[in-house]
Design an enzyme around this catalytic site. Structure first.
Site, short mmCIF file in Angstrom:
data_model
loop_
_atom_site.label_atom_id
_atom_site.label_comp_id
_atom_site.label_asym_id
_atom_site.label_seq_id
_atom_site.Cartn_x
_atom_site.Cartn_y
_atom_site.Cartn_z
N HIS A 115 -18.72 40.07 37.65
CA HIS A 115 -18.77 39.21 36.47
C HIS A 115 -20.20 38.68 36.25
CE1 HIS A 115 -16.97 35.75 33.91
NE2 HIS A 115 -18.28 35.80 33.76
N HIS A 174 -25.00 36.68 33.26
CA HIS A 174 -24.55 38.02 33.61
C HIS A 174 -25.77 38.94 33.79
CE1 HIS A 174 -20.80 37.01 30.87
NE2 HIS A 174 -20.80 36.31 31.99
N HIS A 218 -24.83 29.68 34.59
CA HIS A 218 -24.04 30.89 34.80
C HIS A 218 -24.53 31.96 33.83
CE1 HIS A 218 -20.83 33.76 35.02
NE2 HIS A 218 -20.45 33.52 33.78
N GLU A 237 -40.62 37.78 48.93
CA GLU A 237 -40.41 36.35 48.64
C GLU A 237 -38.95 35.91 48.78
OE1 GLU A 237 -40.41 37.50 43.97
OE2 GLU A 237 -40.64 35.38 44.38
N GLU A 289 -16.05 27.55 30.83
CA GLU A 289 -16.31 27.45 32.27
C GLU A 289 -16.64 26.03 32.71
OE1 GLU A 289 -15.37 29.85 33.87
OE2 GLU A 289 -15.79 31.71 32.80
#
Ligand code: 2HA
Ligand code: ZN
Length: 271
Positions: free
Chosen positions: A210, A141, A139, A169, A116
């Protein structure tokens, strides 16, 4: 020369990946982090004239020429970073052609940067334009955020609004909201460009079905953003199938945003 294994930025990568793995967000090789480093700080640990290998990136990252990043490796598991950072992490510098990475340290098994990398470097470029202090792209999941992708419309106004309703919050932590991309093929320049476009406006971008991208000036800020979205998504998933008796009203979100003096997406509220 100081020992790189004790460098604060290596420690931060180790701690963060271990933490994210333990949260169950980064199964197998899931997730990746890139962290823009200060050249002077890196020079305390590495001879910056010594390049171990050069690796083509396959895309143009010219605005980042000369910049140094510590990055997680492709196919590497967050689970394993803590015990063997030199195999699972790498330190790269973008060369003068903008399309090559010089390996200064790491991936000692012959590995390379995350698949990525386009989304990471393009997001760094986009965020640095709006926030020159941006350092981290992350990044991952996260489980409930991902679960929510299957039962909630992938519309950024509605998605952000649902998250803001779930914890008091939320509107204070991410007043700029959450950008949302539809499902797209990952590891490509196309998803990188789409992510970077969203990053001009948002520090958080959901990749439909994803995971999520976060951007921030520090590892803590970036992790904190994703952690707060994930907490809100967890509350959403724990309550979505139950009758809703109470909620945080839009007028109350305005009160919060004004009290904490944050610039928020008014257009994401129904006023
Ligand atoms: O690196 O998470 O998006 C593994 C991934 C791909
Ligand atoms: Zn992923």
């Amino acid at each position: 020369m100081k020992n790189i294994l004790n460098a604060p930025f290596v420690e931060e990568m180790k701690k963060t990946t271990a933490n994210m793995y333990r949260l169950g967000w980064d199964e197998r090789n899931g997730g990746n982090i890139s962290y823009l480093l200060d050249e002077k700080e890196v020079a305390e640990y590495l001879d910056l004239g010594k390049v171990l290998r050069t690796i083509p990136t396959g895309f143009d990252a010219s605005p980042l020429i000369g910049k140094i990043f510590i990055v997680t490796g492709t196919g590497k598991y967050f689970k394993n970073v803590e015990d063997d950072p030199e195999t699972n992490l790498g330190i790269i510098r973008i060369t003068e052609d903008g399309t090559t990475a010089e390996l200064l340290w790491g991936w000692k098994d012959g590995g390379k940067f995350t698949s990525e990398l386009p989304a990471h470097l393009m997001s760094h470029i986009a965020r640095l334009k709006v926030e020159p202090r941006n350092r981290v792209i992350m990044h991952t999941h996260p489980t409930y955020t991902l679960a929510m992708n299957y039962v909630h419309e992938l519309d950024e106004k509605k998605f952000t609004h649902s998250l803001w309703e779930m914890c008091t919050e939320c509107i204070v932590v991410f007043p700029d909201g959450v950008g949302v991309l539809p499902w797209m093929l990952c590891g490509t320049a196309e998803i990188g460009e789409a992510t970077a476009k969203k990053m001009e406006e948002f520090r958080l971008v959901v990749w439909g079905m994803h995971g999520i991208y976060g951007a921030g000036t520090t590892m803590d800020e970036t992790f904190g953003l994703i952690e707060t979205v994930e907490k809100a998504a967890q509350i959403y998933m724990l309550t979505a199938h139950l009758p809703r008796v109470n909620t945080i009203r839009d007028s109350e979100m305005v009160e919060l945003a004004e009290f904490f003096k944050v610039k928020y997406r008014k257009d994401f509220l129904n006023l």
